[in-house]
Design an enzyme around this catalytic site. Sequence first.
Site, PDB file in Angstrom:
ATOM      1  N   TYR A   1     -10.170   0.732   5.397  1.00 16.31           N
ATOM      2  CA  TYR A   1      -9.457   1.109   4.175  1.00 16.31           C
ATOM      3  C   TYR A   1     -10.363   1.070   2.951  1.00 16.31           C
ATOM      4  O   TYR A   1     -11.397   0.419   2.941  1.00 16.31           O
ATOM      5  CB  TYR A   1      -8.221   0.231   3.964  1.00 16.31           C
ATOM      6  N   CYS A   2      -9.918   1.812   1.944  1.00 12.66           N
ATOM      7  CA  CYS A   2     -10.546   1.813   0.629  1.00 12.66           C
ATOM      8  C   CYS A   2      -9.411   1.669  -0.389  1.00 12.66           C
ATOM      9  O   CYS A   2      -8.372   1.107  -0.061  1.00 12.66           O
ATOM     10  CB  CYS A   2     -11.367   3.086   0.411  1.00 12.66           C
ATOM     11  N   PHE A   3      -9.566   2.189  -1.577  1.00 13.65           N
ATOM     12  CA  PHE A   3      -8.523   2.032  -2.589  1.00 13.65           C
ATOM     13  C   PHE A   3      -7.338   2.961  -2.330  1.00 13.65           C
ATOM     14  O   PHE A   3      -6.191   2.550  -2.399  1.00 13.65           O
ATOM     15  CB  PHE A   3      -9.104   2.261  -3.988  1.00 13.65           C
TER      16      PHE A   3
ATOM     17  N   LEU B   1      -5.448   0.504  -0.251  1.00 16.54           N
ATOM     18  CA  LEU B   1      -4.925  -0.733  -0.810  1.00 16.54           C
ATOM     19  C   LEU B   1      -3.729  -0.466  -1.726  1.00 16.54           C
ATOM     20  O   LEU B   1      -2.831  -1.295  -1.836  1.00 16.54           O
ATOM     21  CB  LEU B   1      -6.027  -1.486  -1.565  1.00 16.54           C
TER      22      LEU B   1
END
Length: 138
Positions: A94-96, A123
């Site tokens: 995952y990233c933002f 996120l």
Amino acid sequence: MEFLQQNWYWAALAVASGSWLLFDFARAQGDKSQVSPIEATLLINREEAIVIDIRDQAEYARGHIPNARHIPQADLERRSAELAKFKDRPLIVYCFTGARSSAAIATLRKAGFEKLFNLRGGLVEWEKAGQPVSRKRK
């Protein structure tokens, strides 16, 4: 009808944008590597999935999924050997927002990983779903 004849370009733009939305929706439905925050939680709890945060250090420090391994995207190819012992377990990347993690999944796939999942919405969606976020440093 007269309105459409006089404003055909707006009608064409509406049809084109609608088509693009339908295409994008259909593509997302067929992509089984995308998981929701709830599906990710089930993978973590039932299959001991490993969570990988590919954001930079400043983003990670502002908050991350508890117990996530922090491997910035720029270092992922070089550090993929650290994950070799987890090749038989699901990896949730995952990233933002979920955009950068798609590229990270491609990098990991080239390194031989098969059970790869992208946290849909990153996120942002994780927090919207009411899932916990940690600010502890590892």
